[in-house]
Motif scaffolding. Sequence first.
Motif, PDB file in Angstrom:
ATOM      1  N   ASN A  97      35.079 -92.031  31.418  1.00  0.00           N
ATOM      2  CA  ASN A  97      35.123 -90.573  31.503  1.00  0.00           C
ATOM      3  C   ASN A  97      34.768 -90.073  32.906  1.00  0.00           C
ATOM      4  N   GLY A  98      35.145 -90.864  33.914  1.00  0.00           N
ATOM      5  CA  GLY A  98      34.918 -90.444  35.288  1.00  0.00           C
ATOM      6  C   GLY A  98      33.543 -90.756  35.825  1.00  0.00           C
ATOM      7  N   TYR A  99      32.703 -91.476  35.061  1.00  0.00           N
ATOM      8  CA  TYR A  99      31.355 -91.789  35.520  1.00  0.00           C
ATOM      9  C   TYR A  99      31.135 -93.285  35.447  1.00  0.00           C
ATOM     10  N   ALA A 100      30.313 -93.787  36.379  1.00  0.00           N
ATOM     11  CA  ALA A 100      29.932 -95.192  36.334  1.00  0.00           C
ATOM     12  C   ALA A 100      28.700 -95.344  35.449  1.00  0.00           C
ATOM     13  N   TYR A 101      28.746 -96.277  34.517  1.00  0.00           N
ATOM     14  CA  TYR A 101      27.600 -96.574  33.668  1.00  0.00           C
ATOM     15  C   TYR A 101      27.092 -97.957  34.038  1.00  0.00           C
ATOM     16  N   LEU A 227      34.587 -89.665  46.899  1.00  0.00           N
ATOM     17  CA  LEU A 227      33.873 -89.579  48.172  1.00  0.00           C
ATOM     18  C   LEU A 227      32.372 -89.640  47.925  1.00  0.00           C
ATOM     19  N   VAL A 228      31.935 -89.001  46.840  1.00  0.00           N
ATOM     20  CA  VAL A 228      30.537 -89.050  46.397  1.00  0.00           C
ATOM     21  C   VAL A 228      30.557 -89.355  44.905  1.00  0.00           C
ATOM     22  N   ASN A 229      29.862 -90.416  44.515  1.00  0.00           N
ATOM     23  CA  ASN A 229      29.833 -90.825  43.114  1.00  0.00           C
ATOM     24  C   ASN A 229      28.390 -90.879  42.644  1.00  0.00           C
ATOM     25  N   GLN A 230      28.027 -89.977  41.739  1.00  0.00           N
ATOM     26  CA  GLN A 230      26.672 -89.888  41.207  1.00  0.00           C
ATOM     27  C   GLN A 230      25.645 -89.789  42.326  1.00  0.00           C
ATOM     28  N   GLY A 231      25.908 -88.917  43.273  1.00  0.00           N
ATOM     29  CA  GLY A 231      24.963 -88.634  44.340  1.00  0.00           C
ATOM     30  C   GLY A 231      24.985 -89.604  45.494  1.00  0.00           C
ATOM     31  N   GLY A 261      25.733 -85.182  40.963  1.00  0.00           N
ATOM     32  CA  GLY A 261      26.641 -84.676  41.988  1.00  0.00           C
ATOM     33  C   GLY A 261      27.784 -85.632  42.274  1.00  0.00           C
ATOM     34  N   ASN A 262      29.021 -85.118  42.232  1.00  0.00           N
ATOM     35  CA  ASN A 262      30.208 -85.920  42.507  1.00  0.00           C
ATOM     36  C   ASN A 262      31.196 -85.114  43.339  1.00  0.00           C
ATOM     37  N   ALA A 263      32.034 -85.827  44.074  1.00  0.00           N
ATOM     38  CA  ALA A 263      33.159 -85.214  44.775  1.00  0.00           C
ATOM     39  C   ALA A 263      34.270 -86.242  44.815  1.00  0.00           C
ATOM     40  N   CYS A 264      35.441 -85.878  44.312  1.00  0.00           N
ATOM     41  CA  CYS A 264      36.525 -86.851  44.244  1.00  0.00           C
ATOM     42  C   CYS A 264      37.874 -86.158  44.131  1.00  0.00           C
ATOM     43  N   ILE A 265      38.919 -86.922  44.360  1.00  0.00           N
ATOM     44  CA  ILE A 265      40.274 -86.502  44.052  1.00  0.00           C
ATOM     45  C   ILE A 265      40.616 -87.067  42.678  1.00  0.00           C
ATOM     46  N   SER A 266      41.060 -86.210  41.783  1.00  0.00           N
ATOM     47  CA  SER A 266      41.382 -86.615  40.408  1.00  0.00           C
ATOM     48  C   SER A 266      42.870 -86.409  40.174  1.00  0.00           C
ATOM     49  N   MET A 267      43.528 -87.459  39.710  1.00  0.00           N
ATOM     50  CA  MET A 267      44.991 -87.430  39.577  1.00  0.00           C
ATOM     51  C   MET A 267      45.409 -87.890  38.178  1.00  0.00           C
TER      52      MET A 267
END
Length: 363
Positions: A97-101, A227-231, A261-267
Amino acid sequence: APLLRAPQSREQRTGPRGTMSLEWLSEWSCSLDGLRDLVAGGIQSIRDCDATALAAVACLLLLFVWYCYHVGREQPRAYGAAVNALMQGAEANGLQNGYAYCQAPECVRCAHSDGLNQKLYHNLQEYAKRYSWSGMGRIHKGIREQGRYLSSRPSIQKPEVFFLPDLPTVPYFSRDAQKHDVELLERNFQTILCEFETLYKAFSNCSLPQGWKMNSTPSGEWFTFYLVNQGMCVPRNCRKCPRTYRLLGSLRTCIGNNVFGNACISMLSPGTVIAEHYGPTNIRVRCHLGLKTPSSCELVVGGEPQCWAEGRCLLFDDSFLHTAFHEGPPEEGPRVVFMVDLWHPNVAAAERQALDFIFAPGR
């Protein structure tokens, strides 16, 4: 002690035949005795009068050195091991779901256990000890009753990790909620789009270019380029989008060193449906800047549908149940947005600082 006196002149100390007088030698001896007594008196004053002051200064210096050592030793222990575990877990387990566990016990974002509330409360106490309890009422209340909040929330809004009480609850936010950052992103639409198009060319050479992640979906394909994944910054990806990454530093309300906090391109490729899911918290506003938005794409948050528009930002609370889909034909191409997490406008500055401390990556 006798006073120091300057030696006599040549005319005074020589007789008619130029010999040194005994009187001058006596005067010079007295001058040396006076100098010796002055030095001895200075040393004795340091020993007697300034010993307490010197001891106090020495103690302060020792305390300062100890503090620097303690702080320098503490910070790497808090962040280093857990950050490495998070990154290794992300690579090993992929994104969900777009997050790393990562499953690491040190990671607050991923540790779904009975001890989570105790860990959060410990972090809050540590923050208050270093800074202040002032303005911590809602955070303290939220942590103390977190289990009740998460279990009693209506099914329309159930954040997975942390619920901050007494925040306005709406699925979508107006553009004015974070006006400065929305306008800044929209002014730089072409810059972000150009860097995406450069990245997208790599898909013609391989199925999954370096830096992209494929997320699980019921149908279709959902790719993210973080660009930023979970801070945590992803340096290799940021180097490929330097202007977009620098833009993040100009945003006033971007969530930075915080697992939320995240920042990414989602396609989304045509025919893709993202399963309904909840975000981890209600303290943020998720911002989507439309880069490519075919007509058959839709976002549904809390049962309310909205459509993206190219060059425009769409703000929503992803702690509400939400889904997205692209039902267009293949010739329409992918739906692409630049996604960045901003602070909820009703989270105060003091609360933001505390939440950054409590939910720092790896804490």
